[in-house]
Enzyme design. Structure first.
Site, PDB file in Angstrom:
ATOM      1  N   GLY A 186      32.711  38.609  31.751  1.00 50.66           N
ATOM      2  CA  GLY A 186      33.564  39.116  33.003  1.00 50.66           C
ATOM      3  C   GLY A 186      33.566  40.673  32.832  1.00 50.66           C
ATOM      4  O   GLY A 186      34.077  41.203  33.770  1.00 50.66           O
ATOM      5  N   TYR A 205      33.580  22.326  25.046  1.00 49.78           N
ATOM      6  CA  TYR A 205      34.486  22.720  26.141  1.00 49.78           C
ATOM      7  C   TYR A 205      35.522  22.021  26.899  1.00 49.78           C
ATOM      8  O   TYR A 205      35.393  20.706  26.577  1.00 49.78           O
ATOM      9  CB  TYR A 205      33.256  22.899  27.253  1.00 49.78           C
ATOM     10  CG  TYR A 205      32.258  24.028  27.054  1.00 49.78           C
ATOM     11  CD1 TYR A 205      32.489  24.840  26.054  1.00 49.78           C
ATOM     12  CD2 TYR A 205      31.128  24.080  27.703  1.00 49.78           C
ATOM     13  CE1 TYR A 205      31.460  25.692  25.746  1.00 49.78           C
ATOM     14  CE2 TYR A 205      30.117  25.110  27.431  1.00 49.78           C
ATOM     15  CZ  TYR A 205      30.250  26.026  26.606  1.00 49.78           C
ATOM     16  OH  TYR A 205      29.204  26.867  26.143  1.00 49.78           O
ATOM     17  N   GLY A 260      33.952  44.682  35.917  1.00 45.58           N
ATOM     18  CA  GLY A 260      34.818  45.977  35.979  1.00 45.58           C
ATOM     19  C   GLY A 260      36.535  45.594  36.127  1.00 45.58           C
ATOM     20  O   GLY A 260      37.264  46.597  36.322  1.00 45.58           O
ATOM     21  N   LYS A 261      36.712  44.209  36.338  1.00 47.25           N
ATOM     22  CA  LYS A 261      38.181  43.816  36.410  1.00 47.25           C
ATOM     23  C   LYS A 261      39.125  43.931  35.372  1.00 47.25           C
ATOM     24  O   LYS A 261      40.483  43.919  35.642  1.00 47.25           O
ATOM     25  CB  LYS A 261      38.058  42.279  36.909  1.00 47.25           C
ATOM     26  CG  LYS A 261      37.828  41.331  35.844  1.00 47.25           C
ATOM     27  CD  LYS A 261      37.607  39.969  36.455  1.00 47.25           C
ATOM     28  CE  LYS A 261      37.085  39.083  35.553  1.00 47.25           C
ATOM     29  NZ  LYS A 261      37.114  37.534  35.987  1.00 47.25           N
ATOM     30  N   SER A 289      26.794  34.423  28.920  1.00 45.49           N
ATOM     31  CA  SER A 289      27.744  35.723  28.923  1.00 45.49           C
ATOM     32  C   SER A 289      26.842  37.136  29.502  1.00 45.49           C
ATOM     33  O   SER A 289      27.202  38.182  29.101  1.00 45.49           O
ATOM     34  CB  SER A 289      28.326  35.921  27.807  1.00 45.49           C
ATOM     35  OG  SER A 289      29.509  36.820  28.097  1.00 45.49           O
ATOM     36  N   LEU A 308      31.723  43.171  32.755  1.00 45.74           N
ATOM     37  CA  LEU A 308      30.829  44.015  33.849  1.00 45.74           C
ATOM     38  C   LEU A 308      31.209  44.056  35.139  1.00 45.74           C
ATOM     39  O   LEU A 308      30.808  44.691  35.958  1.00 45.74           O
ATOM     40  CB  LEU A 308      29.382  43.474  33.271  1.00 45.74           C
ATOM     41  CG  LEU A 308      28.822  43.991  32.167  1.00 45.74           C
ATOM     42  CD1 LEU A 308      27.398  43.250  31.754  1.00 45.74           C
ATOM     43  CD2 LEU A 308      28.440  45.505  32.218  1.00 45.74           C
ATOM     44  N   LEU A 327      27.675  38.491  32.063  1.00 39.70           N
ATOM     45  CA  LEU A 327      28.564  39.542  32.484  1.00 39.70           C
ATOM     46  C   LEU A 327      29.447  40.050  31.476  1.00 39.70           C
ATOM     47  O   LEU A 327      30.571  40.707  31.583  1.00 39.70           O
ATOM     48  CB  LEU A 327      29.425  38.781  33.771  1.00 39.70           C
ATOM     49  CG  LEU A 327      28.428  38.528  34.778  1.00 39.70           C
ATOM     50  CD1 LEU A 327      29.687  38.072  35.948  1.00 39.70           C
ATOM     51  CD2 LEU A 327      27.680  39.685  35.498  1.00 39.70           C
TER      52      LEU A 327
END
Length: 350
Positions: free
Chosen positions: A243, A53, A247-248, A238, A245, A240
């Protein structure tokens, strides 16, 4: 905050694990410090990082996330014992980390020492293999024949696993790590490590972290059943779906500073028409129950039988506050039923 036992380790970890892969590219040291302090104030005691990372990975920033966390630890030594600190050794394929070579005994010892130095601590509570040496059916490779299991030499892989376990045992005996775990592995991988540990009196893997969310629930039921009965913690990463989920990213949107505005090592393999259709369905359910789409996804994950702690990540404090709050919300039978109505239509979306 609720807590669960981390497999057979005896450690109790918060149901929320603070992920850190944005620290060093999307987040600064000051922002990471703020995230850590807030998470701790909410009862989070579990933080996950990795030598690779931040993400997206590159040779110029590699290790910076551990350094950022280490800087915080050096300024807050009295809080080190309050944290269950997890890190990971990189698997094969990253050219600037061990020339892209796989994990072996020597690299385990070297990587543990390097992580300890960056983290400015004497021990790591949970040290994980980021992905196995063999190709595994993750990162969009789970459709039949994407990976050819029959081409694998099982004897070679098992001997490699034995060497890895012996090195992990060496690190545990030296007090450098307390427990070991897996990531992005399979039921077969778990089974082999368990057999080797029992046969050779070596450390048992206490956990596995795999991608698991409403768009990608392939580890249910078989792998999670195995974890439950073998006392191995299952740690979804993860939750989401990168990311999605939230909706963005619907309709091709790419909000400034969001993860998808950065180059993706594996590409946007999650971005499919079926995923978008599923996300729209979950958004409707969230609106009906007066929660955010992110909270819906996290509440579902937390309430799947066999889940130990869900790894969340955020680039803003507003996101972090929203995500942690999800674990305090009531999960009703009506909400579960409404989610399942969408899930049944979209078991596999990418």
């Amino acid at each position: 905050m609720k807590y669960s036992r981390l497999g057979s380790s005896g450690l109790n970890v918060s149901r929320v694990c603070l992920g850190s892969m944005t620290w060093g590219i999307q987040n600064t040291q000051a922002q990471a410090d703020q995230q850590i302090e807030y998470a701790l104030s909410q009862g989070v005691n579990f933080i996950d990082t990795a030598e690779m990372y931040p993400v997206p990975p590159n040779q110029h920033t590699q290790g910076d996330t551990e350094r950022i966390l280490g800087n915080w630890i050096s300024r807050n030594p009295q809080k080190r014992e309050d944290i269950i600190l997890a890190s990971k050794i990189t698997g094969p394929g990253i050219s600037y980390i061990r020339k892209g070579n796989g994990i072996d005994g020597k690299s385990i010892v070297q990587s543990v020492d390097a992580s300890l130095k960056r983290l400015q601590t004497d021990y790591i509570d949970l040290y994980q293999l980021h992905w196995p040496n063999r190709t595994s059916p993750h990162f969009g490779r789970h459709l039949p024949n994407k990976v050819r299991f029959s081409d694998v030499d099982p004897e070679y892989e098992i001997n490699s696993m034995l060497e890895i376990l012996m090195a992990l045992d060496e690190c545990i005996k030296a007090g450098k790590i307390r427990h070991c775990g897996l990531s992005d592995d399979t039921t077969w991988g778990i089974h082999q490590y368990l057999k080797l540990a029992e046969t050779h009196s070596l450390p048992k893997m206490v956990s596995i972290q795999n991608e698991f969310n409403l768009l990608h629930s392939k580890d249910w039921p078989y792998l999670i059943e195995h974890c439950c009965h073998e006392d191995i913690a299952f740690l979804p990463w993860s939750p989401l779906s990168g990311g999605m989920l939230s909706g963005k990213y619907l309709d091709g949107k790419r909000p400034a500073g969001s993860r998808w505005t950065y180059e993706q090592r594996m590409g946007l393999f999650r971005d499919t028409p079926n995923s978008e259709q599923a996300i729209r369905g979950y958004i409707k359910v969230a609106e009906k129950h007066n929660i955010t789409p992110c909270q819906l996804a996290l509440m579902w994950c937390d309430n799947v039988d066999g889940i130990t702690s869900t790894i969340i990540g955020a680039t803003t404090m507003a996101q972090l506050e929203e995500n942690i709050a999800a674990f305090k919300l009531p999960y009703s039978e009506t909400l579960a039923r409404d989610i399942n109505q969408v899930l049944k239509q979209h078991i596999a979306t990418f």
